[in-house]
Design a protein around this motif. Structure first.
Motif, PDB file in Angstrom:
ATOM      1  N   SER A   1      43.862  29.989  35.795  1.00 47.83           N
ATOM      2  CA  SER A   1      42.431  30.149  35.619  1.00 47.83           C
ATOM      3  C   SER A   1      41.943  30.977  36.798  1.00 47.83           C
ATOM      4  CB  SER A   1      41.760  28.777  35.608  1.00 47.83           C
ATOM      5  OG  SER A   1      40.379  28.906  35.753  1.00 47.83           O
ATOM      6  N   VAL A   2      41.440  32.168  36.531  1.00 52.44           N
ATOM      7  CA  VAL A   2      40.992  33.067  37.599  1.00 52.44           C
ATOM      8  C   VAL A   2      39.473  33.151  37.578  1.00 52.44           C
ATOM      9  CG1 VAL A   2      41.080  35.417  38.522  1.00 52.44           C
ATOM     10  CG2 VAL A   2      43.118  34.427  37.458  1.00 52.44           C
TER      11      VAL A   2
ATOM     12  N   VAL B   1      34.045  43.426  37.531  1.00 53.28           N
ATOM     13  CA  VAL B   1      35.462  43.154  37.294  1.00 53.28           C
ATOM     14  C   VAL B   1      35.628  42.290  36.044  1.00 53.28           C
ATOM     15  CG1 VAL B   1      37.531  42.005  38.200  1.00 53.28           C
ATOM     16  CG2 VAL B   1      36.134  43.443  39.706  1.00 53.28           C
ATOM     17  N   SER B   2      34.853  41.234  35.948  1.00 54.75           N
ATOM     18  CA  SER B   2      34.952  40.343  34.792  1.00 54.75           C
ATOM     19  C   SER B   2      34.664  41.088  33.485  1.00 54.75           C
ATOM     20  CB  SER B   2      33.972  39.180  34.966  1.00 54.75           C
ATOM     21  OG  SER B   2      34.037  38.315  33.871  1.00 54.75           O
TER      22      SER B   2
ATOM     23  N   GLU C   1      37.252  41.901  30.367  1.00 58.85           N
ATOM     24  CA  GLU C   1      36.901  41.431  29.025  1.00 58.85           C
ATOM     25  C   GLU C   1      36.900  42.581  28.019  1.00 58.85           C
ATOM     26  OE1 GLU C   1      33.047  39.555  26.761  1.00 58.85           O
ATOM     27  OE2 GLU C   1      33.429  38.936  28.828  1.00 58.85           O
ATOM     28  N   LYS C   2      36.369  43.744  28.427  1.00 56.66           N
ATOM     29  CA  LYS C   2      36.264  44.896  27.530  1.00 56.66           C
ATOM     30  C   LYS C   2      37.483  45.814  27.590  1.00 56.66           C
ATOM     31  CE  LYS C   2      31.264  44.889  28.059  1.00 56.66           C
ATOM     32  NZ  LYS C   2      30.115  45.566  28.633  1.00 56.66           N
ATOM     33  N   ALA C   3      38.375  45.571  28.566  1.00 54.29           N
ATOM     34  CA  ALA C   3      39.546  46.439  28.803  1.00 54.29           C
ATOM     35  C   ALA C   3      39.115  47.894  28.976  1.00 54.29           C
ATOM     36  CB  ALA C   3      40.578  46.287  27.682  1.00 54.29           C
ATOM     37  N   HIS C   4      38.029  48.065  29.733  1.00 55.40           N
ATOM     38  CA  HIS C   4      37.476  49.405  29.915  1.00 55.40           C
ATOM     39  C   HIS C   4      36.656  49.467  31.200  1.00 55.40           C
ATOM     40  CE1 HIS C   4      35.674  53.259  28.915  1.00 55.40           C
ATOM     41  NE2 HIS C   4      34.499  52.743  29.234  1.00 55.40           N
TER      42      HIS C   4
ATOM     43  N   PHE D   1      43.150  32.240  31.736  1.00 55.73           N
ATOM     44  CA  PHE D   1      41.747  31.983  31.446  1.00 55.73           C
ATOM     45  C   PHE D   1      40.960  32.672  32.546  1.00 55.73           C
ATOM     46  CE2 PHE D   1      42.711  28.862  28.292  1.00 55.73           C
ATOM     47  CZ  PHE D   1      43.922  28.350  28.687  1.00 55.73           C
ATOM     48  N   PHE D   2      39.970  33.478  32.184  1.00 54.94           N
ATOM     49  CA  PHE D   2      39.260  34.271  33.175  1.00 54.94           C
ATOM     50  C   PHE D   2      37.787  33.918  33.155  1.00 54.94           C
ATOM     51  CE2 PHE D   2      40.311  37.679  35.964  1.00 54.94           C
ATOM     52  CZ  PHE D   2      39.071  38.114  36.388  1.00 54.94           C
ATOM     53  N   TYR D   3      37.214  33.684  34.325  1.00 56.62           N
ATOM     54  CA  TYR D   3      35.818  33.286  34.425  1.00 56.62           C
ATOM     55  C   TYR D   3      35.083  34.142  35.432  1.00 56.62           C
ATOM     56  CZ  TYR D   3      37.482  28.959  32.297  1.00 56.62           C
ATOM     57  OH  TYR D   3      38.045  28.044  31.467  1.00 56.62           O
ATOM     58  N   TYR D   4      33.861  34.455  35.103  1.00 61.06           N
ATOM     59  CA  TYR D   4      32.953  35.054  36.078  1.00 61.06           C
ATOM     60  C   TYR D   4      32.100  33.925  36.628  1.00 61.06           C
ATOM     61  CZ  TYR D   4      28.714  37.178  37.851  1.00 61.06           C
ATOM     62  OH  TYR D   4      27.651  37.522  38.635  1.00 61.06           O
ATOM     63  N   VAL D   5      32.030  33.823  37.936  1.00 60.43           N
ATOM     64  CA  VAL D   5      31.143  32.849  38.564  1.00 60.43           C
ATOM     65  C   VAL D   5      30.266  33.591  39.552  1.00 60.43           C
ATOM     66  CG1 VAL D   5      32.710  30.899  38.292  1.00 60.43           C
ATOM     67  CG2 VAL D   5      32.816  32.253  40.371  1.00 60.43           C
ATOM     68  N   GLY D   6      29.104  33.059  39.794  1.00 59.34           N
ATOM     69  CA  GLY D   6      28.209  33.694  40.756  1.00 59.34           C
ATOM     70  C   GLY D   6      28.790  33.679  42.162  1.00 59.34           C
ATOM     71  N   ALA D   7      28.267  34.529  42.999  1.00 57.43           N
ATOM     72  CA  ALA D   7      28.767  34.649  44.372  1.00 57.43           C
ATOM     73  C   ALA D   7      28.684  33.335  45.130  1.00 57.43           C
ATOM     74  CB  ALA D   7      27.994  35.735  45.111  1.00 57.43           C
TER      75      ALA D   7
END
Length: 118
Positions: free
Chosen positions: A65-66, A73-74, A78-81, A104-110
């Motif tokens: 889980s990243v 980056v997230s 997700e879009k591979a672009h 599993f990939f997550y964006y979290v706030g700073a």
């Protein structure tokens, strides 16, 4: 499952940069720091995720889980672009590594990322 928190930063844009990683396995945290040379902040964020995934592959961890505090980056993963060519090499490397993992990939706030990395 391994939980990974990544963060990249640059003193200047571009400027001296670094990556910080925290790996949590079975409740135990392990921290890593890397000097990245002169990069932009976004390049440092991409590099942090790339290095984290490389370490996971080296340790043969499959369920990962990243978390990143970089929306760019997230979203790029997700879009591979990416729109900016300077990030394309990082994204290709990251996507290649992701293909080798159960991820599993997550964006979290700073704020959340900084709390974990202390």
């Amino acid at each position: 499952m391994i939980h990974v928190y990544t963060d990249g930063a640059s003193a200047g844009n571009p400027g001296p940069s670094g990556a910080g990683l925290v790996f949590i396995k079975d409740g135990e945290a392990q921290e890593f720091r890397f000097h990245l040379g002169d990069k932009t902040n976004h390049e440092a964020e991409f590099a942090a995720v790339d290095i984290a995934l490389e370490l996971c592959l080296q340790k043969e961890w499959q369920q990962v889980s990243v978390r990143t505090d970089s929306k760019l980056v997230s979203d790029s993963i997700e879009k591979a672009h990416v729109k900016t060519k300077a990030y394309a090499g990082y994204l290709c490397s990251i996507l290649d590594k992701i293909a080798q993992l159960e991820l599993f990939f997550y964006y979290v706030g700073a704020k959340q990322t900084k709390q974990k990395s202390r």
